[in-house]
Write a protein that holds these residues in place. Structure first.
Motif: not given
Length: 252
Positions: A111-112, A115, A151
């Protein structure tokens, strides 16, 4: 609805695109059109002469997220360069496959990374749209909405892939829950035996049912005809068939 056509890395096709299309979608980067070989001014001038806008497809051979931080950092740095080139060409939308290797789709690392890619896009005034490519082995359709919403990203709904993966009901569920972040479409037909990216109307995809959903939930989305052919007649016919689906809904 603005409708364009995919030309992949084949920039020589710009001059042969039928007048019916409003933009081209170009494949940039690794495995596509190398960014170091693009003369931005020349390509921009050619697009302007044809009155064509541009959207880009980001490279997809290298997964966006892996179990190795060094690889992920290098990937973001490279895609930053690709998005810089895309922005210089005038693109405001970029399509990315939400791919990963060696990590779970629910992991914070995945997810990061997504994002971070969204944020890099913002620095170049480009909206990154993550494509629904679960049929091809990427993030499953029933995970796409929640993941991309988390995100703060946007979605590219690939109609052919989504239908073959989850049918009309799966597409309806995605649009009902996350239609507000579906900003771009890939339009092609497909067959359950495995054929994809074939002309609209030549496969098994229930285009009429999907057309009504698109008009209800995402009438302002841009739509790329992603049929893998350079036959202008097939491309124009696919566009016309798709437009007729939308217009039929409007007339009901």
């Amino acid at each position: 609805m603005h409708v364009g056509v995919s030309i992949g890395p084949y920039l020589d096709r710009i001059e042969t695109i039928p007048d019916a299309f409003e933009y081209v979608e170009i494949g940039l980067g690794e495995g596509e059109q190398p960014i170091g070989e693009i003369n931005v001014n020349s390509v921009s001038e050619r697009l302007h002469k044809r009155n064509l806008d541009v959207t880009v497809h980001l490279p997809y051979y290298q997964p966006l997220a892996t179990a190795v931080d060094t690889i992920d950092s290098a990937t973001l740095s490279y895609i930053d360069s690709v998005l810089e080139t895309a922005s210089a060409l005038g693109a405001t939308t970029a399509v990315a496959h939400p791919t990963r290797r060696g990590i779970a789709p629910s992991s914070e690392q995945f997810h990061e990374q997504l994002r971070s890619l969204v944020e890099i896009g913002h620095t170049h005034d480009v909206t990154v749209c993550f494509e629904t490519t679960g049929y091809a082995g990427d993030l499953a359709l029933d995970r796409v909405g929640a993941t991309i919403d988390d995100v703060d990203g946007a979605i590219c709904l690939d109609i052919g892939y989504a239908y073959l993966e989850a049918g009309v009901s799966g597409i309806r569920t995605l649009l009902t829950q996350y239609g507000d972040i579906v900003e771009h479409l890939h339009v092609h037909d497909g067959r359950h035996r495995g054929d994809t990216h074939i002309p609209v109307g030549s496969g098994d995809v229930a285009m009429a049912d999907i057309g009504s959903l698109l008009q209800e939930f995402v009438p302002e989305a841009t739509a790329t005809i992603e049929v893998f052919t350079d036959d202008a007649a097939h491309l124009t016919d696919s566009r016309q068939r798709f437009i007729e689906l939308i217009e039929d809904v409007d007339s009901q």
